[in-house]
Motif scaffolding. Structure first.
Motif, short mmCIF file in Angstrom:
data_model
loop_
_atom_site.label_atom_id
_atom_site.label_comp_id
_atom_site.label_asym_id
_atom_site.label_seq_id
_atom_site.Cartn_x
_atom_site.Cartn_y
_atom_site.Cartn_z
N ALA A 245 0.84 -1.30 0.13
CA ALA A 245 -0.09 0.19 -0.01
C ALA A 245 0.80 1.19 0.04
N LYS A 246 1.88 1.49 0.76
CA LYS A 246 2.65 2.53 0.90
C LYS A 246 3.67 2.50 -0.45
N LEU A 247 4.02 1.57 -1.05
CA LEU A 247 4.72 1.68 -2.37
C LEU A 247 3.79 2.31 -3.42
N ALA A 248 2.58 1.68 -3.44
CA ALA A 248 1.51 2.37 -4.46
C ALA A 248 1.43 3.90 -4.11
N GLU A 249 1.08 4.27 -3.08
CA GLU A 249 0.97 5.54 -2.55
C GLU A 249 1.99 6.28 -2.99
N SER A 250 3.29 5.85 -2.90
CA SER A 250 4.60 6.58 -3.03
C SER A 250 4.51 6.98 -4.64
N LEU A 251 3.74 6.42 -5.53
CA LEU A 251 3.79 6.60 -7.09
C LEU A 251 2.96 7.76 -7.45
N LEU A 252 2.30 8.40 -6.64
CA LEU A 252 1.31 9.40 -6.98
C LEU A 252 1.93 10.24 -7.67
N GLY A 253 1.18 10.63 -8.79
CA GLY A 253 1.70 11.84 -9.69
C GLY A 253 2.65 11.53 -10.75
N LYS A 254 3.10 10.00 -10.71
CA LYS A 254 3.80 9.41 -11.96
C LYS A 254 2.88 9.40 -13.33
N ASP A 255 3.53 9.18 -14.43
CA ASP A 255 2.81 9.54 -15.72
C ASP A 255 2.04 8.18 -15.97
N TYR A 256 0.96 8.46 -16.69
CA TYR A 256 0.34 7.15 -17.15
C TYR A 256 0.93 7.03 -18.73
N GLN A 257 1.27 5.69 -18.95
CA GLN A 257 1.30 5.21 -20.41
C GLN A 257 0.98 3.75 -20.51
N PHE A 258 0.27 3.50 -21.66
CA PHE A 258 -0.48 2.30 -21.64
C PHE A 258 0.59 1.15 -21.69
N LYS A 259 0.67 0.08 -20.85
CA LYS A 259 1.53 -0.92 -20.71
C LYS A 259 3.00 -0.47 -20.15
N ALA A 260 3.20 0.72 -19.85
CA ALA A 260 4.49 1.02 -19.16
C ALA A 260 4.56 0.21 -17.79
N LYS A 261 5.75 0.09 -17.68
CA LYS A 261 6.10 -0.87 -16.67
C LYS A 261 6.81 -0.08 -15.39
N GLY A 262 7.06 1.28 -15.73
CA GLY A 262 7.69 1.90 -14.59
C GLY A 262 9.16 2.15 -14.72
N PRO A 263 9.91 2.78 -13.86
CA PRO A 263 9.45 3.35 -12.65
C PRO A 263 8.79 4.86 -12.69
#
Length: 309
Positions: free
Chosen positions: A44-62
């Motif tokens: 849960a904390k890891l997911a919340e830390s990604l707020l604001g990152k860009d969306y891109q179809f099928k993109a795997k991060g980071p």
């Protein structure tokens, strides 16, 4: 030792060994449950830390994420390997009702009104989930109750019969204050006023009050009012409740794009609505300043407005 004494001793030994085996099973189960709960909180904390990152179809991060790929990424970071497509993940683990969701559970939705999900997120507790939104072009935080008509189902990947409890992953914008929203808004504006004239510096540290950029300024004055915001403007735009221009109130955060003529709605600036048609913010040579808002380029650059108090 008589035969009778030997039989008594043997009986006691059997009882003790049986009891210890039972306790051992309970201890083992408790350890498993604790591990699952800790892992869930980590996800849960890891997911919340990604707020604001860009969306891109099928993109795997980071830095950019697709819908399922965000879940795969945070689980992998927590040491758990899961599938990488929405359809496969919807078949994984065990089914969970919306009323029994725990931090780390995967939640699935359909924008088409069908029973087959076409986007998903990670539940973080407190009725909230994180997901990579194509519509908002970013990883955002939402209340799951707002998606009741799109909710398809949820899956629990982690094993262990963990006890349902509220996640410790408290929404990053929540306030512990008991004062009214109006008083809180006044406090935020008052906090900001004491920094009028403070110099602007792009990328200014969140730990200094000698300089600010637009989002470190909003983060600071909200923090002094007891509200913790994410660090940058795009992340800040993912929390709170969206409001329309006609419902604008003192203390609302106003997010803007780079220029009036910009074809992109990418957020580059944040300001605080201070009431009386003005915003309190910082930029360029004036630093922290009040600016007229309505009928100006500031108003024409608005992408979204969020209320976090």
């Amino acid at each position: 030792m008589t035969k009778r004494d030997w039989m008594k001793k043997s009986a006691v030994a059997v009882i003790l060994s049986t009891s210890l085996l039972g306790f051992g099973g309970q201890i083992g189960q408790a350890a498993s449950d604790t591990t699952s709960l800790q892992k869930s909180e980590e996800i849960a904390k890891l997911a919340e830390s990604l707020l604001g990152k860009d969306y891109q179809f099928k993109a795997k991060g980071p830095s950019k994420f697709g819908s399922a790929e965000l879940a795969t990424y945070v689980y992998k970071k927590a040491g758990v390997t899961i599938k990488s497509s929405i359809s496969d993940l919807y078949k994984s683990g065990s089914s969970v009702s919306q009323e029994n969701l725990l931090a780390g559970d995967l939640v699935f939705f359909s924008s088409k009104g069908s029973k087959s999900p076409n986007y998903m997120g990670v539940y973080i507790g407190k009725n909230q989930f994180v997901y990579a939104s194509q519509a908002e072009d970013a990883v955002v935080l939402k209340n799951i109750s707002e998606f009741d008509n799109k909710f398809v189902g949820a899956r629990r990947i982690l094993s262990g019969n963990v006890t349902k409890q509220e996640s410790s992953s408290t929404p990053s914008f929540k306030s512990e204050q008991t004062v009214s929203p109006n008083d809180l808004a006044d406090k935020i504006i008052s906090n900001g006023e004491k920094y009028l004239g403070t110099k602007y510096k792009y990328g200014s540290s969140k730990d200094t009050t000698k300089t600010f950029d637009c989002s470190s300024f909003t983060q600071r004055v909200f923090k002094e009012a007891g509200i913790t915001l994410p660090r940058d403007s795009r992340q800040q735009s993912t929390v709170g409740k969206s409001v329309s221009m006609k419902d604008l109130q003192k203390g609302d955060l106003i997010f803007m794009k780079a220029s009036v003529n910009s074809s992109s709605d990418r957020i580059t600036h944040v300001a605080i609505y201070a009431g009386n048609g003005k915003v309190l913010h910082t930029y360029g040579s004036p630093g922290v300043i009040y600016s007229k808002f309505f009928d100006t380029n500031w108003e024409k650059r608005v992408v979204k407005i969020k209320r976090v108090i």
